[in-house]
Motif scaffolding. Structure first.
Motif, PDB file in Angstrom:
ATOM      1  N   UNK B 188       0.995  -1.077  -0.114  1.00  0.00           N
ATOM      2  CA  UNK B 188      -0.021  -0.064  -0.068  1.00  0.00           C
ATOM      3  C   UNK B 188       0.876   1.108  -0.017  1.00  0.00           C
ATOM      4  N   UNK B 189       0.823   2.055  -1.216  1.00  0.00           N
ATOM      5  CA  UNK B 189       1.935   3.025  -1.203  1.00  0.00           C
ATOM      6  C   UNK B 189       1.150   4.203  -1.910  1.00  0.00           C
ATOM      7  N   UNK B 190       1.636   5.557  -1.475  1.00  0.00           N
ATOM      8  CA  UNK B 190       0.947   6.482  -2.001  1.00  0.00           C
ATOM      9  C   UNK B 190       0.872   6.458  -3.696  1.00  0.00           C
TER      10      UNK B 190
ATOM     11  N   UNK C 155      -0.246   9.251  13.259  1.00  0.00           N
ATOM     12  CA  UNK C 155      -1.639   9.180  12.468  1.00  0.00           C
ATOM     13  C   UNK C 155      -2.194   7.947  13.082  1.00  0.00           C
ATOM     14  N   UNK C 156      -1.459   6.824  13.394  1.00  0.00           N
ATOM     15  CA  UNK C 156      -2.013   5.706  13.857  1.00  0.00           C
ATOM     16  C   UNK C 156      -2.376   5.785  15.125  1.00  0.00           C
ATOM     17  N   UNK C 157      -1.305   6.549  16.075  1.00  0.00           N
ATOM     18  CA  UNK C 157      -1.888   6.473  17.470  1.00  0.00           C
ATOM     19  C   UNK C 157      -3.042   7.427  17.710  1.00  0.00           C
ATOM     20  N   UNK C 158      -3.585   8.146  16.870  1.00  0.00           N
ATOM     21  CA  UNK C 158      -5.002   8.800  17.033  1.00  0.00           C
ATOM     22  C   UNK C 158      -6.104   8.022  17.241  1.00  0.00           C
ATOM     23  N   UNK C 159      -5.706   6.630  17.011  1.00  0.00           N
ATOM     24  CA  UNK C 159      -6.999   5.893  17.397  1.00  0.00           C
ATOM     25  C   UNK C 159      -7.789   6.032  18.739  1.00  0.00           C
ATOM     26  N   UNK C 160      -9.101   6.200  18.778  1.00  0.00           N
ATOM     27  CA  UNK C 160      -9.441   6.261  19.945  1.00  0.00           C
ATOM     28  C   UNK C 160     -10.339   5.140  20.513  1.00  0.00           C
ATOM     29  N   UNK C 161     -10.202   3.888  19.989  1.00  0.00           N
ATOM     30  CA  UNK C 161     -10.639   2.572  20.276  1.00  0.00           C
ATOM     31  C   UNK C 161     -12.350   2.680  20.330  1.00  0.00           C
ATOM     32  N   UNK C 217     -12.654  -4.098   2.315  1.00  0.00           N
ATOM     33  CA  UNK C 217     -13.669  -3.125   1.940  1.00  0.00           C
ATOM     34  C   UNK C 217     -13.474  -1.712   2.132  1.00  0.00           C
ATOM     35  N   UNK C 218     -12.686  -1.533   2.963  1.00  0.00           N
ATOM     36  CA  UNK C 218     -12.569  -0.070   3.457  1.00  0.00           C
ATOM     37  C   UNK C 218     -13.665   0.496   4.201  1.00  0.00           C
ATOM     38  N   UNK C 219     -14.659  -0.111   4.580  1.00  0.00           N
ATOM     39  CA  UNK C 219     -15.627   0.523   5.468  1.00  0.00           C
ATOM     40  C   UNK C 219     -15.207   1.087   6.753  1.00  0.00           C
ATOM     41  N   UNK C 220     -14.241   0.577   7.227  1.00  0.00           N
ATOM     42  CA  UNK C 220     -13.670   1.063   8.597  1.00  0.00           C
ATOM     43  C   UNK C 220     -12.737   2.214   8.303  1.00  0.00           C
ATOM     44  N   UNK C 223     -15.320   5.118   8.085  1.00  0.00           N
ATOM     45  CA  UNK C 223     -16.113   5.462   9.212  1.00  0.00           C
ATOM     46  C   UNK C 223     -15.374   5.928  10.484  1.00  0.00           C
ATOM     47  N   UNK C 224     -14.023   5.745  10.232  1.00  0.00           N
ATOM     48  CA  UNK C 224     -13.177   5.939  11.585  1.00  0.00           C
ATOM     49  C   UNK C 224     -13.196   7.612  11.692  1.00  0.00           C
ATOM     50  N   UNK C 225     -13.613   7.638  12.877  1.00  0.00           N
ATOM     51  CA  UNK C 225     -13.508   9.315  13.067  1.00  0.00           C
ATOM     52  C   UNK C 225     -12.491   9.871  13.178  1.00  0.00           C
ATOM     53  N   UNK C 226     -11.182   9.016  13.401  1.00  0.00           N
ATOM     54  CA  UNK C 226      -9.875   9.759  13.280  1.00  0.00           C
ATOM     55  C   UNK C 226      -9.138   9.593  12.161  1.00  0.00           C
ATOM     56  N   UNK C 227      -9.945   9.260  10.928  1.00  0.00           N
ATOM     57  CA  UNK C 227      -9.355   8.726   9.485  1.00  0.00           C
ATOM     58  C   UNK C 227      -8.183   8.130   9.499  1.00  0.00           C
ATOM     59  N   UNK C 228      -8.147   7.003  10.160  1.00  0.00           N
ATOM     60  CA  UNK C 228      -6.914   6.073  10.274  1.00  0.00           C
ATOM     61  C   UNK C 228      -7.028   5.394   8.958  1.00  0.00           C
ATOM     62  N   UNK C 229      -5.902   5.224   8.148  1.00  0.00           N
ATOM     63  CA  UNK C 229      -6.155   4.763   6.529  1.00  0.00           C
ATOM     64  C   UNK C 229      -5.554   3.401   6.865  1.00  0.00           C
ATOM     65  N   UNK C 230      -6.201   2.909   5.625  1.00  0.00           N
ATOM     66  CA  UNK C 230      -6.012   1.216   5.271  1.00  0.00           C
ATOM     67  C   UNK C 230      -4.677   0.860   5.189  1.00  0.00           C
ATOM     68  N   UNK C 231      -3.806   2.138   4.964  1.00  0.00           N
ATOM     69  CA  UNK C 231      -2.340   1.895   4.646  1.00  0.00           C
ATOM     70  C   UNK C 231      -1.584   1.074   5.938  1.00  0.00           C
TER      71      UNK C 231
END
Lengths: 645, 222, 246
Positions: B188-190, C155-161, C217-220, C223-231
């Motif tokens: 997964x890459x930009x 970016x990843x640590x922004x998760x609020x669980x 599917x990318x639904x997560x 809907x993630x309130x902190x916009x955590x990416x599929x990457x």
């Protein structure tokens, strides 16, 4: 009777903590396993303490009312955490951080405690980085700092606008590791309702399981309260909905003195109230004041036209705007400390110059956008602007933000000595729930510092000095009559609440009480108002116990019962706040008495008569509490009048 | 390593690797099929013969069958586990923004499986295990006249429609499956992910259009 | 605004639940979704009935306690918000709003709209941390960390669980949650030391608890309130393969 012995170690200020650690008693590893410790609350202080005590080998039981320890309200702190690292080479030092904290607290905190706080602040940053807290960094890969709350040095470490979250998740990680190892047992959705004393020592707590409603007993050799502040007494505050002062209040009733309850902090940059349905106030980082300019219209008719919706802020020409902070405090301008900025906003609004609903002032970024460009402003404050727009539905790039002060933090709290022990042996209080380090006013980015200092680096040492004498005490049994009695008291109280079956819901009552508290014991106070408050709160308390309505049963998940129990305590806390405010005939920090101000309307301290910690002792339900004074001595610092002109 | 495929991510890895492998097979299969568009049936029959008798291809065939079976097997295991992960569903169906075809992978898979079964019976088994296919002779060697069989089938309207529809569903499966496989592989890459997504769409188009024009051409022009 | 609410009511974990319809009137478009529910609960209390239970605490989008499935979307019809940050101006006068709890096998319902998310804690307990004891750590600036890596980690640590990823996923997969924690530590030098043990333990726990698998599917992410990416999920996959194969 308990007396106030602050147990401050001998020796020069800078060596007190080292000396203490050198001579304090420790518990050997084999004995640690035999000792149980209860920690109530899993915010920065509670989680870090529970984790550190678990690492040392004690058996720890940690409690939180939330569904997960990670949700404690420390998580909402935005701005940052101070430390005297001097990474920026701008002249910071442990002494300077100590000095700033004492001065910022308006000379109402203990020298030795604050110095220790400044001393361990550096260890906190090291600890958090090792835990993987993603602090902001420079391009060279080293940690970035910013200046915060008008400090002259850049000593604030931050992780975007979510520093509290990241620090809490760090502590939660450490706690999770101990839970995995089995040294810490976690009890979520569990609220402490009473502390149990056996032979005068804290030996356990009574909790209510918030899912089943069951009343549970937990015993230990020592109890640590880390349950935060009591700001939610005002109903509208920046605290979480569940934040409460009940644990601190229950231990007060069991003999822990409550210190400086009148010292509450009001944060100047919150989103104003906009309707009676409002459930809480949202804070926006104080960093906004670095570039935003605060103003109201100069002419009252302009303010009225804005309130009526006939004029827009952008219609007011430059010369008709009153940048009142810059006018009154040319040296510090918009960066004056929180208490000063808050009172100035209230003064303008009370005089009829408020905008919005009348209780709001403008925070304007037009100049900043012109000077720095929209991109820079966006990079600095983008997420705050976005948050504001989501809530208010106005674009701060185009129209000024509206802000108003709100209750944010309570400097007052359980009285503790140098070891963080309350006036009850074996009972400790850490973090916001104690009174210890911030005096009459807390500086920005210092709450996180104090919470973690207490939890990681102070309590794990000092508690051993007590526990070293407890190694021969066998496991405490929960069948002791003291536990049975405490359970009965808790149950009686809950049934009493359930059986009132009155007309008012808890929230509607809390709103009514909170508003009164805000008006009479809020940003500015006077003798008459405080006396009225004392009288009214007594009546309200009676009304509460006659007319509250709680649906459901006590033996089930029942949020109304939880709230009712907390509000019952809030009313009593409010009473003590008013009493303390009435007693303190001076203005200092967050406590402003209208009778005690300079001709220019600035706070007027009275060091001769009030340079003391007011510690209140509970004497019974119908008796007045007794005041104990802990005189404050400043040997390493010159006491000055704060001046931001 | 030993227990990687017992984990959910390991199973997904298997799905991804096999999926990419099967896409490659489809491209080869398409190459052979396109030969039928030539005037003479010989090229197709010779190629089909080569595919059926070359020793390397025969070994490869084992992997291919294994691939299909494992792809289906792991797909089913994951799907069943996923269904069990939400025993009580929502009243209001989800309308989150998602990769649309990702919601229907199991459905498109079932259609493709049915097609595959019919396809195997029609061509593979007929040629391999029965004498139903006629024999032709090129340069003294005998070949199954599979081309004749194909041409005959593609003159049947129902068959053509079924065949084309199957590939439309195949395209749905591939539109999500192709890019999803790379995400599962951890790519997964930009810059590269958008390219991979485009390659996925191009591959899907080649396969669908390629396989679709053959019956259409045969039906209308041969 | 006047609204019709269809809300899932369930006495307790064992009870059978059902939808109950309520009417609320005169709701301010400026109020938040939870404030609208406060108004409803006040109405219910006035009728001497039990108010609707739902989890909430900070009401400023950071504690992760709130989480309602509103009209088919976790946290409702707005992007990058939690339920407490959703405002009623996103709805129209006269709308019918269906409110359900998170649904997933590892998130059993406790009462009404309250789901038990302790499974998330269990995943973290299994290894979602860096194993350092208090004290005895090097100076904070001893290890420089490239700024872009610190940013990815943040970016990843922004998760609020909050669990919206699980609620949105058709497979009730917790991959985004696990990925966020694995990713936060995987890019930092401090976290690399036990990266392999961490990812194996967390994925094993996730599988054991009964979460579904990721089908990208990318639904997560949506809907993630902190916009955590599929990457981050891709990085989790890489970390997992490296841990298992190397």
């Amino acid at each position: 009777m308990a007396t106030l012995n602050s147990k401050i170690p001998d020796g020069p200020l800078a060596e007190k903590w080292t000396n203490y650690k050198a001579i304090q008693k420790l518990v050997n590893p084999a004995n640690k396993r035999k000792l149980d410790i209860i920690v109530v609350g899993t915010g920065l202080a509670g989680a870090s303490a529970a984790a550190s005590l678990g690492e040392l080998g004690f058996n720890v039981k940690a409690f939180c009312y939330q569904d997960s320890p990670r949700r404690a309200h420390s998580i909402a702190a935005q701005g940052g955490i101070n430390a005297a690292k001097n990474y920026q080479n701008d002249g910071d030092s442990v002494y300077r951080l100590f000095y700033d904290t004492i001065k910022g607290g308006d000379y109402r905190s203990r020298e030795a405690n604050v110095y220790r706080l400044a001393e361990v602040s550096n260890n906190i940053i090291d600890q958090c980085v090792a835990q993987g807290v993603p602090f902001a960094r420079e391009y060279g890969g080293l940690l970035d700092n910013r200046s915060f709350g008008g400090a002259q040095v850049s000593r604030t470490f931050y992780a975007r606008g979510q520093t509290g979250q990241q620090l809490l998740l760090g502590a939660y990680g450490a706690l999770s590791r101990q839970i995995h190892k089995g040294t810490v047992k976690i009890f979520t959705r569990n609220e402490m309702l009473d502390v149990v004393l056996v032979d005068g020592k804290a030996r356990g707590i009574i909790t209510r399981n918030l899912i089943s409603g069951e009343i549970e007993r937990h015993a230990a050799h020592a109890v640590v309260i880390a349950s935060g502040g009591y700001g939610n007494a005002f109903f509208l505050s920046t605290n979480a909905m569940g934040s409460n002062g009940s644990a601190a209040w229950q231990i007060y009733k069991k003999g822990s003195f409550f210190a400086n309850p009148a010292f509450v902090q009001i944060h100047p940059t919150c989103i104003p109230v906009h309707g009676s349905f409002q459930s809480k106030l949202t804070l926006m980082s104080e960093s906004l004041r670095n570039d935003g300019r605060i103003w109201v219209p100069k002419k009252q008719e302009d303010a009225e036209a804005i309130r009526a919706g006939k004029l827009k802020p952008t219609d007011i020409p430059e010369e008709a705007r009153d940048y009142y902070l810059e006018r009154r405090y040319p040296a510090f301008g918009n960066l004056v400390p929180r208490d000063v900025a808050s009172r100035a906003a209230k003064e303008r609004c009370d005089a009829g110059f408020g905008v919005g609903t009348g209780l709001a002032v403008y925070l304007d970024f037009t100049d900043a956008i012109q000077r720095l460009g929209k991109e820079v402003v966006e990079a600095r404050y983008g997420n705050l602007f976005q948050m504001y727009e989501k809530i208010v539905d106005e674009n701060p790039y185009e129209t000024p933000m509206m802000i108003y002060p709100a209750i944010h933090y309570t400097m007052g709290g359980t009285w503790v000595d140098y070891e963080l022990m309350t006036s009850v042996p074996g009972l400790y209080s850490i973090g916001e729930s104690n009174f210890s380090d911030h005096g009459a006013n807390r500086l920005g980015a210092s709450a996180l510092m104090q919470g973690l200092a207490d939890g990681y680096f102070v309590l794990p040492y000092t508690i051993q000095n007590y526990l070293a004498d407890e190694i021969r005490t066998p496991k405490i049994s929960t069948d002791l009559p003291e536990f049975t009695e405490a359970v009965k008291n808790v149950q009686d109280r809950l049934y009493r609440l359930m059986n009132i079956k009155g007309k008012q819901s808890v929230d509607s009552f809390h709103k009514k009480f909170g508003l009164l508290l805000w008006d009479l014991v809020g940003m500015s106070r006077n003798k008459e108002g405080l006396q009225k408050a004392l009288k009214n709160f007594k009546l309200l308390k009676e009304e509460f116990w006659k007319d509250i309505r709680i649906p459901g049963e006590p033996e089930e998940m029942n949020p109304e019962l939880e709230k009712a129990s907390r509000v019952a305590d809030f009313i009593e806390i409010g009473e003590l706040m008013a009493r303390d405010a009435l007693n303190r005939e001076e203005s200092c920090g967050g406590h402003f008495r209208e009778e005690f101000q300079t001709e220019e309307g600035e706070a007027l301290r009275n060091d001769k008569d009030f340079m003391y910690v007011a510690a209140w002792e509970y004497k019974g339900p119908d008796k007045d509490p007794v005041l104990h004074k802990e005189l404050l001595k400043y040997e390493n610092i010159e006491v000055k009048q704060r001046n931001y002109k | 390593m030993s227990n990687i495929f017992t984990s959910s991510i390991g199973k997904k890895l298997m799905m991804a690797l096999l999926g990419i492998f099967l896409v490659l097979f489809l491209l080869v299969h398409l190459g052979v099929n396109l030969l039928i568009l030539m005037d003479s049936r010989q090229a197709f029959n010779v190629a089909a013969h080569f595919m059926a008798h070359n020793i390397v291809i025969k070994v490869f065939e084992i992997f291919l069958f294994g691939g299909f079976i494992l792809h289906i097997f792991y797909g089913l295991i994951l799907q069943v586990k996923n269904w069990l992960s939400r025993p009580i569903g929502y009243n209001k169906t989800n309308n989150s923004q998602t990769s649309f075809f990702s919601k229907f992978m199991i459905h498109t898979a079932v259609i493709i499986f049915i097609f595959l079964t019919i396809h195997m019976i029609d061509f593979y088994f007929k040629s391999k295990f029965t004498n139903a296919v006629e024999i032709v002779n090129y340069n003294g060697k005998e070949y199954h006249d599979l081309a004749a069989l194909v041409l005959q089938k593609f003159k049947m309207p129902a068959f053509v429609i079924g065949y084309i529809l199957s590939f439309v569903f195949m395209s749905f499966h591939l539109l999500h499956g192709f890019q999803s496989a790379f995400q599962t592989l951890g790519i997964n890459h930009k810059v590269y992910t958008p390219i991979i997504k485009k390659i996925g769409i191009i591959c899907t188009l080649i396969i669908t259009v390629g396989f679709t024009i053959i019956p259409l051409y045969v039906y209308f022009f041969k | 605004m006047d609204l019709t609410l269809k809300i899932w009511r369930q006495e307790n974990a064992r009870a059978k639940g059902k939808f109950v319809t309520y009417q609320v009137t005169d709701i301010s478009p400026d109020s938040s979704f939870l404030e609208m529910l406060d108004v409803l609960n006040q109405q219910i209390i006035d009728k001497l009935e039990k108010p609707v239970c739902f989890d909430h605490d900070c009401r400023e989008g950071i504690c992760g306690a709130c989480g309602l499935y509103i009209n088919g979307r976790p946290h409702g019809p707005d992007s990058a918000v939690t339920t407490c940050q959703l405002h009623m101006r996103k709805f129209k006068d006269g709308d019918t709003i269906v409110i359900e709890p998170w649904r997933a096998k590892p998130f059993p319902i406790i009462k009404d709209l309250v789901a038990d998310r302790i499974a998330f804690d269990k995943i973290i307990h299994a290894g979602g941390y860096i194993s350092v004891n208090t004290g005895g750590v090097p100076d904070a600036n001893a290890i420089p960390i490239p700024r872009n890596l610190a940013e990815i980690s943040m970016d990843a640590a922004a998760c609020i669980g909050c669990g919206a990823c699980v609620a949105a996923c058709k497979n009730a997969s917790a991959m985004l949650f696990v990925a966020a924690k694995v990713s936060q530590f995987a890019v930092l030098p401090q976290g690399k030391v036990e990266a392999s043990e961490r990812v194996k333990a967390m994925v094993a726990k996730m599988d054991e608890l009964g979460f579904g698998s990721c089908t990208n599917t990318g639904a997560c992410e949506a809907e993630c309130p902190k916009e955590i990416s599929l990457s981050h999920i891709a990085r989790l996959n890489r970390e997992f393969y490296t841990a298992k194969i190397c």
